[in-house]
Write a protein that holds these residues in place. Sequence first.
Motif: not given
Length: 343
Positions: A294-303
């Motif tokens: 979930q953290v990796q997905r959030a980081h990708a969404l933010i990027a």
Amino acid sequence: MAINKHMQAALKLLSYPAAADLEKVYKIERALYTLKSSPLSPLYHLWDQKIESIDGTPIRVRIYTPKQQTSSQLLLFFHGGGWVFESVDTYNQVCKALAKATGCRIASVEYRRAPEFPFPVGLEDCYAAAKAIYADPEQFGVQPEDITLIGDSAGGNLTAAVSLLARDRGDFTVSQQILIYPATAADHSESSPFPSVHENGEGYLLTSYRVQEFMRLYAGQDDSAFTNPYFAPLLMKDLSRQPRTLVITAEFDPLRDEGEAYAAALSHAGAQVYLHRMPDALHGFISLPARFVQVQRAHALIAKFLGVDTVCADNTNRTGTGWTTQLKFSRRRFTGRTPRSSD
């Protein structure tokens, strides 16, 4: 992974008990939160500076510069913690991981917390920090349009409120904001119109009762705060001239629906809004270690929202190789429809 019945039982045991009076125990709980403060890694260039708030009080702002700085953008970060817990120190790991994932510098604001400093003190601290940075962006080598406001939970509330204040006071213009499971409404009682308050209000760590306690401490002795749109941004009747916005909510979060309602309201008022509901996620997931999906997905969404490449923990760039497709990033503007978890 999905939340099965065994995990559900464990979460129910770990959820904040309604019997605990937050006003009586918040100092003890706050002290426990400080135990999770992570050391300042030499892989990051960090420095603290002071900015004066509206009453002259110095406000600490911690700057995180990743070793691999691949973007000139600056993220102005307001941490969560119910306006009562957490601090710049306890959010070290969150900000370091975000800086590393996006290649952007992070400026994390140490606003004053309730109940010692109730609304609007913390908000004014955040606003003062934003005003000072927007007034002199050259110190970070950026232009005002390169600054993005970002916050999670109570910090998402503060982010939205700072954007509204900036519009109404006219001191600076916010071009982008990122709201991670933000608190936007004032009512989390049985009369709340949001299904997530009732469906997720017990048994998922953060309870609706605890949200009410947080907001009561944030409001202090002033009951009129509960009708103030800078306290609960969803109450704002005029949401025009708001920045391009990314809203990330969590599937099993009592605040889920009010975050999505705020996304809808911004979109209906003319803002460019992107919304993503994180499947199988609980409130507070951004504070988990970066290895969690979930953290990796959030980081990708933010990027993706920032238009930068995601730099993952293994230092390989994977956003251009189909990873964001697997994350099912919403490539459309939000239309006001409540998304399915698979969106």
